[in-house]
Design an enzyme around this catalytic site. Structure first.
Site, PDB file in Angstrom:
ATOM      1  N   LEU A 198       9.490 -36.878  -9.903  1.00  0.00           N
ATOM      2  CA  LEU A 198       9.711 -36.019  -8.756  1.00  0.00           C
ATOM      3  C   LEU A 198       8.787 -34.820  -8.922  1.00  0.00           C
ATOM      4  O   LEU A 198       8.591 -34.336 -10.039  1.00  0.00           O
ATOM      5  CB  LEU A 198      11.169 -35.540  -8.683  1.00  0.00           C
ATOM      6  CG  LEU A 198      12.236 -36.590  -8.357  1.00  0.00           C
ATOM      7  CD1 LEU A 198      13.618 -35.948  -8.361  1.00  0.00           C
ATOM      8  CD2 LEU A 198      11.976 -37.249  -7.007  1.00  0.00           C
ATOM      9  N   ASP A 199       8.215 -34.337  -7.814  1.00  0.00           N
ATOM     10  CA  ASP A 199       7.350 -33.172  -7.882  1.00  0.00           C
ATOM     11  C   ASP A 199       8.096 -32.005  -8.514  1.00  0.00           C
ATOM     12  O   ASP A 199       9.332 -31.937  -8.474  1.00  0.00           O
ATOM     13  CB  ASP A 199       6.876 -32.765  -6.482  1.00  0.00           C
ATOM     14  CG  ASP A 199       6.080 -33.870  -5.801  1.00  0.00           C
ATOM     15  OD1 ASP A 199       5.569 -34.751  -6.507  1.00  0.00           O
ATOM     16  OD2 ASP A 199       5.976 -33.826  -4.565  1.00  0.00           O
ATOM     17  N   LYS A 200       7.339 -31.059  -9.036  1.00  0.00           N
ATOM     18  CA  LYS A 200       7.932 -29.903  -9.717  1.00  0.00           C
ATOM     19  C   LYS A 200       8.939 -29.173  -8.830  1.00  0.00           C
ATOM     20  O   LYS A 200      10.000 -28.736  -9.296  1.00  0.00           O
ATOM     21  CB  LYS A 200       6.821 -28.951 -10.155  1.00  0.00           C
ATOM     22  CG  LYS A 200       7.298 -27.726 -10.927  1.00  0.00           C
ATOM     23  CD  LYS A 200       6.118 -26.886 -11.374  1.00  0.00           C
ATOM     24  CE  LYS A 200       6.567 -25.613 -12.064  1.00  0.00           C
ATOM     25  NZ  LYS A 200       5.421 -24.772 -12.505  1.00  0.00           N
TER      26      LYS A 200
END
Length: 251
Positions: A111-113
């Site tokens: 998952l993106d930051k």
């Protein structure tokens, strides 16, 4: 964890280290102190072979039940990266207790930051491969808040597949509009989106392809696994037997 393939046995210190009881050195000290028992008999040699499937191992009278794999559901918070290590940022592994980190789990996918929500962590490479294999088309559903008015034209475009900034055309995706913006391009629309692939920043890039920007993104399901609504951001728990069975049925 290495287990003797012929005898089905392993060293007691390896077993206890794997289960987070302590380091190899600490386990040796426990054995010398007479605090480890196998089938009720005190073990002084931490290198003694045991059968994790048949022997009863206790430390200070507390049973230690061996398990090879760990399966964790996390509600990933923002600002944490989906990696096992990073030189700049905290990782999802940093959120784990020593007991669970000792299994050396890794995130299944990323998952993106700044993206939150469901993240599965495990040390079961076979299951991870099954869930991530492009051939399996495992569906992943996201809740998002999107700038502007998401309408039926966007629903149709996503259903047909949209062309991303690098020219890649996505597989068909199911876009459900939960709430359209009442302020046109200046408001927020709330949506759910189900995709069956996992390109880099895919959800955000799909909306950019139709002229809109994602402001908030949360993954709510992956295959049959749904995010536990009781898990706050940054919290996690082990999968239930039922949840694990659902995932393993996909294999």
């Amino acid at each position: 964890m290495e287990v003797d393939a012929v005898k089905g046995k392993m060293r007691v210190d390896k077993l206890l280290t794997h289960m987070g009881v302590g380091s190899r050195k600490e386990i040796k000290g426990l054995a010398k102190s007479g605090r480890i028992a196998v089938n009720g008999q005190t073990v002084k040699d931490s290198g003694q072979q045991v059968d994790p499937a048949a022997d009863e191992i206790t430390v200070d009278g507390r049973p230690i039940v061996y398990k090879e794999f760990v399966y964790l559901m996390m509600n990933k918070p923002p600002g944490v990266v989906s990696a096992t290590e990073d030189n700049r940022d905290r990782t999802v592994i940093d959120l784990l207790s020593e007991e669970h980190a000792n299994f050396q789990p890794f995130p299944v996918g990323r998952l993106d930051k700044d993206t939150v929500g469901l993240l599965l962590l495990t040390n079961d490479g076979k299951l991870s491969h099954e869930l991530l294999s492009p051939r399996k088309h495992v569906p992943k559903t996201y809740y998002a808040e999107v700038e502007g008015d998401v309408d039926e034209r966007d629903v149709a475009a996503f259903a047909a597949g949209v062309k991303l900034d690098d020219g890649y055309v996505t597989l068909p995706a199911v876009l459900t509009v939960l709430e359209r913006s009442s302020d046109g391009p200046n408001g927020l629309s709330r949506i759910e989106l189900t995709i069956t692939e996992g390109k880099f920043h895919q959800v955000k890039r799909m909306f950019l392809a139709v002229g809109k920007r994602v402001r908030y993104l949360k993954r709510v399901s992956m295959g049959p696994l749904k995010l536990d609504p009781e898990l706050g951001e940054g919290s996690y728990r082990e999968l239930t037997e039922e949840e694990l069975a659902l995932l393993q049925c996909r294999e």
